[in-house]
Every structure is written in C-alpha cells, then in structure tokens.
Design an enzyme around this catalytic site. Structure first.
Site, PDB file in Angstrom:
ATOM      1  N   LYS A 226       0.953  -1.184   0.019  1.00 61.59           N
ATOM      2  CA  LYS A 226      -0.071  -0.035   0.043  1.00 61.59           C
ATOM      3  C   LYS A 226       0.807   1.168  -0.138  1.00 61.59           C
ATOM      4  CE  LYS A 226      -4.352  -1.892   1.644  1.00 61.59           C
ATOM      5  NZ  LYS A 226      -5.322  -1.908   2.906  1.00 61.59           N
ATOM      6  N   ARG A 260      -3.454  -9.619   5.365  1.00 60.74           N
ATOM      7  CA  ARG A 260      -4.128  -9.891   4.119  1.00 60.74           C
ATOM      8  C   ARG A 260      -2.754  -9.449   3.037  1.00 60.74           C
ATOM      9  NH1 ARG A 260      -6.506  -6.578   0.158  1.00 60.74           N
ATOM     10  NH2 ARG A 260      -7.869  -7.555  -1.167  1.00 60.74           N
TER      11      ARG A 260
END
Length: 279
Positions: A226, A260
């Site tokens: 991210k 995740r």
C-alpha cells in the site's frame, strides 16, 4: 478474545498460540493497483490460487472490483461475471474462499456457490448487506473506511483516528449482533489506507492490540504494497515486497491475527520463523 473464527466450512484458529493466518489476495480486476490485471483471465487466476495453496496460504480473498484510491465502481453484472466462475472453480480447493465485496447480491451468490467469508470494505452498511449474511455461517470481516474509494484519500481527517475507528467498528459489531450474527463469525479491519494519512496508518498500526482488546475480536491487517509502505520507502508498488513483509511482521507483533498479503510464500516463511521464535 475468541480462539476460533467460524468461516463457513472451516473453523480457523485465531488465538495467540497459533501462527497468524495469511490471507492471499487474488484480484481479478483489469485495474488492480498491484498487479495491473495480471490475473484477470480465469486460467491465470486459478494457476495463481494453486501457487498460493502450495505456498501455505490460509484464506484466499477474491476481489472482482478495484477499491484503490480513485477507482470507479463496477456494475453488479460485471462483478458477478468476474467472481463467480472463480468461486465455482476453487470451492473444493481445500482452503476457505473469501469474497471482497460490498454488494449484497454478490455476497448471496458467492456464499451459495461455496464461498466461506465476506470481506466488506464498507462495513456491511449497504442496504440489505447484513440481511444477506445473517442466517449463514460464513465469516465476516468488517472494515473501516472514511468516505468511499473515489474520495477517501482527499485530506482524511479525524479527531482521534484510533478512537474514531474503534467507535465505528463497535457500532457495526453491535448492529451485527442485534440481528443475531454470532461473534465467532466476526473479525475486524481498521482499513489501512482507506481514508487515512500515513500518520493515521502508523497510529492504527501501533494500536492494533488496543483495538483488538477493546473490541474483543481478532484483527485483520492489510498493509501489503500500500501507499503507506511506498511513502515510508519512497518506492513504487513493484519494489515494496520487503516493506510489506516488515509491515506484516509489525502487525502481528502488535497483535494482528490475520494478515492480508500479495506475497504469500514470503509472508508464510516470515511468520513461521516469527512464530517459532515467539512461541
């Protein structure tokens, strides 16, 4: 905190004595921020799922709609056309299948076809979302997001990000319990990168144990590749594996029970060593 997560056909250990679970990301979208539609074709998606299974993945998270900052929503029919063939192809793969969606219709169809978990970035706030899953035994991941993917990264603001996220998740958990959803079906996600600045993300990362203890539910952390990793390292998506592994380790060190990730094999190895040392 609960020791197991009821996940459809599976009952997964989420206590602190077991290795944290690895959820592998399988985006079947043409505009995914991390793989640029690499697994958009069914055969390549199945092959990648098989690779994740061989690498030791615990949950496979299938997404048919990109939720990267600035992404545009897709139609119900397009999402179903992407997701359903893969659910049918993988439902007997021996691993729980999670569906990353906020649409009640997709939830119903996927669970009926054999999915075991719904991972909802919208916190099951869409009309009919809770009703779609209330009577089932699938696991439910309730996530915090400020605004929506189109606008969430436009100057996100909080009075106190940890308290605000905790209050939101607490309200959603109460709504779920009110209609009869058992707590052992629920896990929480603070929503790293979903309406948060780098400072907000780091504050949440440092307070995972606080959130998990306050809400008394296992926490799922999704930091993989991210923008917060990119901001810290000043590196593009393709060069964020090492940073993502560090993020996963920081998450579990602070209490997360599920991570995740995109890089399943590397994360499984890292967490296996971390768990052996910290047993």
């Amino acid at each position: 905190m609960q020791t197991h997560l009821q996940c459809g056909r599976y009952r997964l250990r989420v206590d602190a004595t077991s290795r944290p679970l690895v959820m592998g990301i399988l985006n079947i979208t043409p505009d995914s921020f991390s793989d640029a539609g690499k697994y958009h074709a069914l055969d390549s998606a199945i092959s990648y799922a098989e690779e994740m299974i061989a690498a030791g993945v615990d949950i496979i998270d299938i997404g048919g709609e990109s939720t990267r900052p600035g992404s545009q929503p897709v139609s119900l029919m397009d999402e179903l056309a992407r997701v359903m063939p893969l659910v049918y192809a993988l439902r007997d793969c021996g691993k729980p299948l999670s569906i990353d969606t906020y649409k009640p219709e997709v939830m119903r169809e996927a669970i009926a076809a054999g999915a075991d978990m719904i991972n909802d970035i919208n916190g099951f706030r869409a009309p009919g979302a809770l009703e779609a899953v209330a009577e089932l035994d699938c696991a439910l991941c309730v996530m915090h997001m400020q605004k929506d993917p189109q606008s969430m990264q436009l100057k996100p603001e909080y009075q106190d990000v940890v308290a605000d996220v905790s209050a939101f998740l607490s309200e959603r958990i109460a709504a779920m319990e009110q209609i009869g959803i058992a707590r052992d079906r629920i896990c929480i996600d603070p929503g790293f990168g979903f309406g948060k600045s780098l400072a907000h993300n780091i504050a949440l990362l440092k307070n995972i144990e606080h959130l998990q203890t306050t809400l008394d539910l296992p926490l799922l952390a999704g930091l993989s590749r991210k923008s917060m990793i990119g901001a810290i390292l000043d590196k593009p998506v393709a060069q964020r594996m090492a940073g993502s592994l560090a993020g996963a380790l920081a998450s579990v060190a602070n209490g997360a029970r599920i991570v995740r990730v995109h890089d399943v094999a590397e994360t499984v190895d890292a967490l296996t060593v971390w768990h052996a040392v910290n047993q």
